[in-house]
Scaffold this active site. Structure first.
Site, PDB file in Angstrom:
ATOM      1  CE  LYS A  25      -3.008   2.905   2.707  1.00  0.00           C
ATOM      2  NZ  LYS A  25      -3.892   3.108   3.861  1.00  0.00           N
ATOM      3  N   GLY A  33      -8.740   9.307   8.764  1.00  0.00           N
ATOM      4  CA  GLY A  33      -9.184   9.495  10.139  1.00  0.00           C
ATOM      5  C   GLY A  33     -10.306  10.485  10.326  1.00  0.00           C
ATOM      6  CB  ALA A  57      -8.494   7.301   3.764  1.00  0.00           C
ATOM      7  N   GLY A  58     -11.354   7.606   5.160  1.00  0.00           N
ATOM      8  CA  GLY A  58     -12.483   8.507   5.272  1.00  0.00           C
ATOM      9  C   GLY A  58     -13.779   7.844   5.698  1.00  0.00           C
ATOM     10  CG  ASN A 101      -6.770   1.254  11.062  1.00  0.00           C
ATOM     11  OD1 ASN A 101      -7.342   0.717  11.997  1.00  0.00           O
ATOM     12  ND2 ASN A 101      -5.483   1.485  11.079  1.00  0.00           N
ATOM     13  CB  THR A 102     -10.033   5.590  11.878  1.00  0.00           C
ATOM     14  OG1 THR A 102      -8.673   5.807  11.500  1.00  0.00           O
ATOM     15  CG2 THR A 102     -10.320   6.374  13.130  1.00  0.00           C
TER      16      THR A 102
END
Lengths: 66, 260, 260, 66, 260, 260, 66, 66
Positions: free
Chosen positions: F100, F161, F187-188, F209-210
């Site tokens: 990645k 995040g 992301a997001g 992830n977050t």
């Protein structure tokens, strides 16, 4: 003799007319409208309308609103 | 390009109706009205304050009746009967037959009670009022109000004082497709773009109060709302370009001297 | 309440910049410019048409240079070199140092080539141009353009000619938080509320062409855009009321004579 | 003698100046800018610049754009 | 992690209720039901077709009553009386006391008639029905239905058959804040993300028909809806991360060996 | 109905890729991975902590390599050179050729540096890496990454995040129309419906992830994300019903016994 | 003797019971419910209920719906 | 003799190999990768690579990330 004026008990002299009552609380009659016992009390009849014991009188005017 | 809004026999150049509540004082209010370009101003009917009336400057004295048409509301009414009483008192005050009719459901949400609003509209239209009926954005209620005799139907954009804008443009569109009386969005408008968006849907006007009165700089926001109302109306009338995923050059492809 | 947009030494009362492309004829264009209130107009640079030049009325003759500041663009350029050549030719035409710099990536999307735009900005800023750099809405690119010497950064709202409005207000907000030069939204604006929304974000101005030229009634839409630009700017400056789920009455709770 | 003018081959007489060439194609010199072999040909030098065989000349003007 | 939806004495593991209309045939319908994981299926009550009844396979024969709980609706009713008659007939069919009560306003919009729905709810709740009342998204109506005895309130996301999703999440949120009976979104759902979004608001379930039946591949869409319903419910229960403008790294800042 | 995502020679049943950062501990992480159904997990490369290494349980020991494919990232790299060094070290760790690739622009926004990402992709693809390139949502950059040799392009939905979801679906659609390699949104993503919406656009997968790690109940959210990913994918494949303003009954108009 | 069955005029023999009428139009009584003159006709009373001239009978069943 | 190990100065004995250095800081060689003066130090060469004065050594491993 006691009436309720704008939700508050108030003593008034016998034979008080609506016009007299209104003059007590405002200096300009054109600014207010009056309801007596939940019915409109037309301006033209204020002079001849005598307040009765137990009357519920509402005197309203304009305020800011949206 | 005169393009007045017409409600029964009334006609106004400005499609922005503004309120008289929540201002710091009358001077601020009047400055905002001036900046907004509004010709119609809403007011409320309340008990004379027995303790303070003689001292205060009264709102009636403040309003230039040559310039502004007063639209009394029935704010604070939660029953049909109270609404009728308030309407009749407002007329007795010499404010004419115009009425912003609102029957609210509860103090928590300040949302309208739709069936009570329909009933009050029926009665007051029958008594000769020119009823502008404040309501939710349900197209069925809007139609019922029209049938009950409303001169204009005023669906909310969002709850009173919320500033959330037009929460459901689809409902406003459905209302518009079926309406035969003017549709005016009342309540919920928070900023200028909300007004522009609302007007672009094709409604006839916008009524607002808090959006101006509770801006940091109310006078400037009043001016913003004026321009937004004109902008949205003209954009609606102008007919916007079609949207598409992409893309079309604004400069011509022909005549390029460059290589690629 | 003068509130001009300033770009280097330039200062304009109107924050709306308009294009000169896609109009039916010069008369329509001029009527739209007039209605838009714009002081800055974009133009393109193209080869003289060897077959028709002598007959045609030239755009240069049409523009009142006292009234309008010309902003030549580099539309149609797909490489840094072509962009530099176009910019230099536009200056040679006596149009001054202002430049709407665009380096496009491909004819299909007309989206900007961000790294090439940065590179061209660096060179042309070094040659003394006042570069207004058209770009995508990537905050990193916006910052890089600023560092390369752009006098203003002009992120797109949506692809050129799409009319989709401001697709990513969050990116515009991030760009604004970090910007030290004026941010002007260029491209994508389809109707008046798009302009109002964009200006409410706090950008300095809006540049548009198709939104006016391809409306059904371009002159009326030009007026709509003018008002929307003012509306959005003033709403931004005025500071909007806070939004909340619900609800706050505009009319006072006190003094109600009704029962509920 | 042949040059390329705005992408099209064109015959020109020897010793033709840029100014003469430009006057052939436009009636108002102020409307156009000129590039010769990918470099700006400044307006002030048009009179003294003689077109050479094989020159690539671009003569541009303003058009509508966004 | 059993998390059933409870409506009075009923309890279902699946929060997705599906319809039986608009399918090509019973086999497709049954395959969709199976893929959807639904335990509650809606049906309509209609006149026996005097010409064709004896030949047809009847819907009653098709439904595995061990597996599916039947929720008869009052679709097609436009008056309180017709709604009562339909409800009573459905009970007479041996379908139990569950009822999806709908009183529509007109055939054009198929939007509910809110006051009639409240009245019908009052009567049928009084007759012992377990009323799931289909309604618009007006929070005042939702509260009135609850007070009239509804066992669950089912606001629409968007008009029946429109596939527009949840047009006004704010209204659904206001309804939820004040509700003491289950809130189920009924109608308007077009695709899986609509279901996920709706469930994330905190509603108890979703009822849909067209979104599955009119997908290109209904069985696959039924599976999509099943997963979306679980996803939205679990996300609601899990409590999402807070949103913010930017940004927080997922990888640690510490221990980087690189220079910058 | 096997429908694996394929990236070069890799093939995975699950289209949800998850991270290993921000968890309270390894146990929570592993429980989330299990609940998410993911087969690909991202990790970062960092300096051995000279003070604590001997005591700690290392992430490498924790990951079941039979079950999970490790996707090392270059998080924390702000230059092409640092990115190359990190990539090579990750390969030296025996993690294979998957990468990645991320080159960030600054610590404030954590947004990608697009041109540096293209350059690093070109080099690392040339060194045999299977590059999954994290980037902004600019369609031009996406195409450039593909041409530079990326095996997959991973535009952000919103800043790392932020949890803001898919800020610009239009850009993702344009990317998809022109892509010849898999597009994965990275992301997001903040909650389940974000994943469903993203997948419904037609992308091949989602990396997050977050959204899981910072939910109140990460394990439950991991399950929500799993279902949302399946839901969005199946809805995309199923082909949603067309949306329209209103309205189409789910119950038949024929056979009504009621009057209206 | 004429009744209206599901909105359509229909001739029935005198002394026809609801049960007989229903058996004419469906092979499975459990599939249908019956309304006679806008009131429910309970299943248990079909055998003893005789159809009267002018009756409006509705016989309904389940169909697909949403 | 001084090197820089993961950004920190560190004294090492002359003739120390990479393998020996790595064993000092981790108990499992397979967990780490090594860079020497910004170039990969392949695992297979650790035993024979002698650390030189001034070397910059990075020893990395996996950690959680997104």
């Amino acid at each position: 003799m006691q009436i309720t004026l704008n939700g508050t008990p108030r003593q008034v002299a016998p034979n008080t007319t609506l016009a007299e009552l209104i003059d007590e609380i405002t200096q300009d009659r054109t600014r207010v409208a009056v309801e007596r016992n939940r019915a409109i009390a037309p301006r033209a009849q204020w002079d001849e309308t005598v307040v009765a014991d137990g009357d519920e009188i509402e005197v309203v005017t304009l305020v800011g609103g949206g | 390009m005169a393009d007045p809004i017409r409600i029964r026999d009334y006609s106004f150049e400005s499609r922005l109706f503004v309120g008289s509540g929540k201002y710091r004082d009358y001077d601020e209010m009047l400055a905002c009205w001036d900046a907004s370009g509004a010709e119609v101003v809403t007011v409320a009917v309340r008990r004379v304050d027995l303790n303070h009336e003689k001292e205060e400057r009264n709102l009636i004295d403040v309003i230039d009746r040559e310039r502004y048409t007063i639209l009394p509301n029935t704010a604070g009414c939660y029953t049909v009967e109270d609404t009728l009483r308030t309407a009749r008192l407002s007329r007795e005050l010499g404010l004419g037959d115009l009425l912003k009719l609102e029957v609210l459901a509860d103090e928590e949400t300040l949302l309208p009670n739709a069936p009570a609003t329909v009933e009050a509209t029926r009665q007051l239209a029958g008594e000769g009022f020119c009823v502008l009926a404040y309501t939710n954005d349900d197209p069925v209620t809007a139609k019922a109000l029209e049938e009950a005799g409303a001169a204009a139907v005023m669906p909310l954009g969002a709850p009173i004082g919320s500033g959330l804008g037009i929460l459901n443009p689809t409902n406003i569109k459905i209302i518009l497709q079926r309406a035969t009386v003017p549709i005016i969005v009342d309540a919920g408008v928070g900023t200028a773009s909300d007004v522009a968006l609302a007007m672009e849907l094709g409604i006839e006007g916008v009524l607002l109060n808090t959006g101006i009165a509770k801006a940091d700089d109310p006078v400037r926001m009043a001016s913003a709302m004026k321009h937004a109302c004109i902008a949205g109306r003209e954009a609606y009338l102008a007919g916007r370009m079609p949207a598409r995923l992409y893309a079309s050059p604004s400069s011509p492809r022909e005549g390029r001297f460059t290589e690629s």
